[in-house]
Design a protein around this motif. Structure first.
Motif, mmCIF file in Angstrom:
data_model
loop_
_atom_site.group_PDB
_atom_site.id
_atom_site.type_symbol
_atom_site.label_atom_id
_atom_site.label_comp_id
_atom_site.label_asym_id
_atom_site.label_seq_id
_atom_site.Cartn_x
_atom_site.Cartn_y
_atom_site.Cartn_z
ATOM 1 N N PRO A 74 5.166 90.373 33.414
ATOM 2 C CA PRO A 74 4.727 91.423 32.486
ATOM 3 C C PRO A 74 5.513 91.356 31.179
ATOM 4 N N GLY A 75 4.817 91.585 30.083
ATOM 5 C CA GLY A 75 5.471 91.561 28.773
ATOM 6 C C GLY A 75 4.455 91.415 27.671
ATOM 7 N N ARG A 76 4.936 91.284 26.453
ATOM 8 C CA ARG A 76 4.030 91.179 25.312
ATOM 9 C C ARG A 76 3.236 89.882 25.382
ATOM 10 N N ARG A 77 2.074 89.865 24.762
ATOM 11 C CA ARG A 77 1.245 88.669 24.685
ATOM 12 C C ARG A 77 0.971 88.383 23.208
ATOM 13 N N ILE A 78 0.678 87.117 22.919
ATOM 14 C CA ILE A 78 0.543 86.676 21.530
ATOM 15 C C ILE A 78 -0.925 86.565 21.135
ATOM 16 N N GLY A 79 -1.344 87.397 20.173
ATOM 17 C CA GLY A 79 -2.662 87.288 19.561
ATOM 18 C C GLY A 79 -3.789 87.080 20.544
ATOM 19 N N GLU A 80 -4.574 86.039 20.306
ATOM 20 C CA GLU A 80 -5.725 85.708 21.141
ATOM 21 C C GLU A 80 -5.464 84.485 22.025
ATOM 22 N N SER A 81 -4.193 84.212 22.274
ATOM 23 C CA SER A 81 -3.860 83.076 23.134
ATOM 24 C C SER A 81 -4.451 83.289 24.518
ATOM 25 N N ARG A 82 -4.793 82.177 25.164
ATOM 26 C CA ARG A 82 -5.448 82.247 26.475
ATOM 27 C C ARG A 82 -4.770 81.299 27.466
ATOM 28 N N PRO A 83 -5.002 81.525 28.758
ATOM 29 C CA PRO A 83 -4.427 80.616 29.757
ATOM 30 C C PRO A 83 -4.889 79.182 29.527
ATOM 31 N N GLU A 84 -3.984 78.245 29.717
ATOM 32 C CA GLU A 84 -4.286 76.840 29.421
ATOM 33 C C GLU A 84 -5.490 76.341 30.208
ATOM 34 N N TRP A 85 -5.545 76.657 31.502
ATOM 35 C CA TRP A 85 -6.655 76.153 32.318
ATOM 36 C C TRP A 85 -7.964 76.800 31.913
ATOM 37 N N GLU A 86 -7.909 78.051 31.481
ATOM 38 C CA GLU A 86 -9.133 78.759 31.089
ATOM 39 C C GLU A 86 -9.737 78.163 29.825
ATOM 40 N N ILE A 87 -8.885 77.759 28.873
ATOM 41 C CA ILE A 87 -9.385 77.126 27.650
ATOM 42 C C ILE A 87 -10.151 75.853 27.995
ATOM 43 N N LEU A 88 -9.581 75.058 28.867
ATOM 44 C CA LEU A 88 -10.237 73.814 29.275
ATOM 45 C C LEU A 88 -11.597 74.077 29.912
ATOM 46 N N CYS A 89 -11.642 75.061 30.773
ATOM 47 C CA CYS A 89 -12.920 75.406 31.410
ATOM 48 C C CYS A 89 -13.947 75.859 30.375
ATOM 49 N N MET A 90 -13.513 76.679 29.417
ATOM 50 C CA MET A 90 -14.438 77.173 28.398
ATOM 51 C C MET A 90 -14.999 76.023 27.573
ATOM 52 N N VAL A 91 -14.161 75.047 27.238
ATOM 53 C CA VAL A 91 -14.623 73.886 26.477
ATOM 54 C C VAL A 91 -15.686 73.123 27.261
ATOM 55 N N ALA A 92 -15.415 72.856 28.537
ATOM 56 C CA ALA A 92 -16.356 72.094 29.354
ATOM 57 C C ALA A 92 -17.660 72.859 29.567
ATOM 58 N N GLU A 93 -17.556 74.154 29.804
ATOM 59 C CA GLU A 93 -18.758 74.969 30.034
ATOM 60 C C GLU A 93 -19.616 75.048 28.782
ATOM 61 N N ARG A 94 -18.975 75.135 27.608
ATOM 62 C CA ARG A 94 -19.753 75.197 26.375
ATOM 63 C C ARG A 94 -20.420 73.852 26.087
#
Length: 746
Positions: free
Chosen positions: A536-556
């Motif tokens: 738990p703690g602060r999060r930065i801007g619109e950063s996303r989990p590394e694995w999720e970004i990869l999935c989003m790229v492949a799905e798109r």
């Protein structure tokens, strides 16, 4: 049995905390860490006490490990801590890339975390913010505009979890390419290949606990006090239990000579003598030194003949090769005398148990695989494998690389070490339910060569900075700037991101392992899979989990097949890893801080027999371990010096200090022996020019305890001297050594 009480014979000196000596000031460094993280101290504390270390691969959960009681915390981890607690960078700084191009990698990191997707197109002065949808649409369009063989994926060791590596390699194969690799290519790829060929396993065979109480602990081409500082605590306790320590290295590393372990009162006050014996060799001379050592062991009858006869093959060929090798050749190539080889052989002959540890001083050579096989040969002569207090350990300097290869993020193997072939592709086509390519892809070095030749259209990098990690930086920059689409998934800026776009450059802001929802796992050097929870703690801007970004790229990119690459959460990834990698069975049950499993058990090549006794078994075709022939050839230098690259106060290419607290050297120092300096007419501090076939570098002469005929410079600064295109043909690791001429600058 551990010796009770303090032992003055083991002390490095009588001055408390080594005052006045060249050494790290751990307590001052801790205070500096507190100051750097003062704006997020509660978050920093939770990361340290709940997360799995994102530094080296010793493996911790919180501030404890699985080797011994007490605190496990080192400056490598503390130096990396700010990457996890720093605020977002001001994206207005990215509007003019030229204003940032003169900054060092360290200065760019200090600007803060990447908060939003950014894009820079050809001809534009800098980056502008875009939405995630825009970033994904741009990426999908470029992926669909080219062929799979012109795509490339690379993952760094920057705290990536097994889940990220697994998804990355699956996404690459989902998009039709095996052009996927990770940073183990330039560190321990030779170890993986050599261990597999010699023993049938591709990982360290023992645990850190085997260090404690072994008769002999040997370090080859390694500087663990710098790269894995907590090992000094292990060594301290091992020596209390009677362990002797030998070091085989060109440079008499100060940290392996004596060290002040801050978490042990006796050592913190008076230091600890680490090595009992130093055997100084030439750069690249380890194999000749080992050949001479085995030759001595044969002549003096210091072999485990029963083990060799019953459980190995190839020893007769090795013996024949060594009989034909002259002592003059072995001495010249090793840089050590026949007498010193005898002393080392005697240490081995007297030891009932031994653990051999090695690092990049062994692997980063054009014949790195052969170097590692020589160490395995040495262990096999005495049966130092597959039994307690003995083994072979390729010690990892980065937390993610062990698991990265094991879950398939390499171009020639699918998850679980399954070879890329028609048979392997069929197996994973059935598991994943999409067609998997069956021909091996490009490794990291080959990707850069392909990019330079115009054969890569889209390069997807998770972390990494090839401008500072590969030989011949000018060539690498040319290659990078010829890639039409460069995608950088990262947490901070790096110099490579600022290279001029051919078409476009995309920056995708990622979360750290501690921010990853559902947590993640890493695999340590000793094959321990550790669960690191979301902190738990602060999060930065619109950063996303590394694995999720990869999935989003492949799905798109492939919306019609999106369900085949989609994961609902991190737990779903672990569930699939357990199916894809049989050795990782149990990873799906790791859900809380402290959860861990060790695949293969405490030691590989060791099994319990039906009567409860321990037996050694090697998973090779014939069930036997294999010796190599250990060939040594003469190298003519014509008066030139052997040069190798070394690490200082840094993590991979991330330099933390210009000054190395273990050696007292600075980043531009050229470390050489007193004999070589005198021969060249140099004095300590003289400005020098170092020339190789690849380039030149200015520096300053620093007299150091290094074997005559050898010099060292810091990496990545020394990359300008390293010749491109020289790699180990068996594993693809670049050779980070060369021969040089040095002259005084007047």
């Amino acid at each position: 049995m551990s010796k009770a009480g303090w032992d003055r014979k083991s002390w490095a000196g009588l001055m408390p905390n080594g005052l006045g000596q060249v050494k790290p000031n751990h307590y001052l460094e801790i205070a500096k860490t507190l100051w750097r993280n003062r704006d997020e101290l509660p978050f920093a504390w939770r990361i340290l006490t709940r997360g799995v270390c994102d530094g080296c691969a010793l493996g911790t959960t919180g501030i404890r490990d699985f080797t011994m009681d007490g605190v496990h915390l080192c400056m490598v981890r503390l130096d990396l801590l700010r990457l996890n607690t720093m605020p977002a960078l001001d994206i207005r700084l990215l509007e003019d890339a030229s204003a940032l191009s003169s900054m060092t990698a360290s200065e760019l990191r200090e600007l803060g975390r990447l908060p939003y997707p950014m894009v820079r197109r050809r001809g534009e002065p800098g980056f502008k913010r875009i939405s995630w949808d825009e970033a994904l649409d741009l990426t999908a369009a470029r992926i669909n505009a080219t062929r799979p063989d012109r795509l490339a994926f690379y993952m760094t060791s920057r705290g990536l979890t097994n889940e990220v590596y697994y998804v990355a390699q699956k996404v690459a194969r989902f998009l039709g390419t095996n052009n996927v690799d990770n940073s183990s290519r330039i560190c321990h790829a030779p170890s993986t290949v050599a261990l597999k060929r010699s023993l049938g396993v591709s990982a360290s065979t023992c645990s850190y606990k085997d260090w404690l109480g072994t008769d002999l602990l040997v370090f080859f081409g390694s500087n663990t006090p710098n790269n894995q500082p907590v090992t000094t605590k292990y060594i301290y306790h091992a020596k209390k239990m009677g362990t002797r320590v030998a070091v085989v290295n060109p440079y008499r590393e100060p940290g392996l000579e004596r060290y002040w372990v801050p978490s042990v009162m006796e050592s913190a006050l008076f230091g600890t003598r680490i090595a009992d014996e130093f055997f100084q060799v030439n750069t690249g001379g380890d194999r000749a030194f080992i050949a001479g050592t085995i030759k001595q062991m044969i002549e003096h009858g210091w072999l485990d003949n029963e083990f060799i006869s019953e459980q190995t093959t190839g020893f007769d060929e090795l013996r024949e090769e060594l009989e034909s090798a002259s002592w003059e050749l072995l001495e010249a190539e090793s840089g050590a005398s026949r007498a010193r080889m005898l002393e080392f052989a005697r240490m081995l002959g007297e030891a009932r148990t031994a653990v051999f540890v090695w690092s990049m001083g062994i692997t980063q050579h054009r014949d790195g695989v052969a170097n590692v096989r020589a160490i395995v040969d040495l262990a096999l002569t005495r049966g130092f494998v597959g039994r307690p207090k003995s083994g072979l350990m390729a010690i990892r300097g980065h937390s993610g690389v062990q698991g990265g290869a094991e879950v398939g993020a390499v171009p020639n193997q699918f998850p679980g070490g399954v070879p890329v072939s028609e048979e392997g592709a069929t197996r994973f086509t059935e598991l994943w339910r999409f067609d998997v390519p069956a021909h091996p892809g490009l490794n990291a070095v080959e990707m850069i060569d392909a990019a330079h030749a115009g054969r890569v259209d889209l390069f997807y990098q998770i972390g990494g900075n090839f401008l500072e990690t590969l030989p011949d930086p000018d060539y690498v920059r040319e290659a990078v700037e010829r890639i039409p689409v460069r995608m950088h998934q990262d947490i901070v800026l790096s110099p490579q991101m600022l290279s001029e776009p051919n078409d476009l450059v995309l920056l995708l802001p990622a979360q750290t392992r501690y921010e990853q929802p559902g947590g993640g796992t890493e695999t340590s050097t000793e094959r321990r899979i550790l669960f690191s929870p979301e902190i738990p703690g602060r999060r930065i801007g619109e950063s996303r989990p590394e694995w999720e970004i990869l999935c989003m790229v492949a799905e798109r990119a492939r919306p019609e097949r999106a369900p085949l690459i989609h994961f609902d959460d991190a737990q779903a990834i672990r569930n699939e890893i357990a199916l894809a990698v049989p050795a990782y069975e149990g990873i799906e049950r790791l859900t809380r801080a402290g959860d861990q499993i060790q695949w293969g058990g405490e030691r590989l090549c060791e099994e319990r027999g039906p009567d409860g006794t321990t037996v050694r078994r090697f998973p090779t075709d014939d069930g036997r371990a294999r010796f190599s022939t250990l060939k040594v050839r003469r190298e003519e230098l014509d008066g030139k010096l052997r040069l190798s690259t070394r690490r200082g106060k840094q993590f991979n290419s991330m330099v933390h200090r210009e000054y190395d607290p273990l050696t007292g050297a600075r980043r531009d120092d050229v470390l050489m022996s007193e004999e070589d300096a005198a021969r060249l007419g140099l004095a300590d501090g003289d400005e020098v020019l170092v020339r190789s076939v690849a380039g030149r570098m200015r520096g300053r002469c620093r007299i150091a305890p290094i074997n005559p005929g050898n010099v060292q410079v810091y990496w990545p600064e020394g990359n300008a001297l390293i010749e491109r295109g020289v790699s180990d043909p068996e594993c693809g690791i670049p050779d980070f050594n060369t021969v040089v001429e040095i002259e005084r600058v007047i």
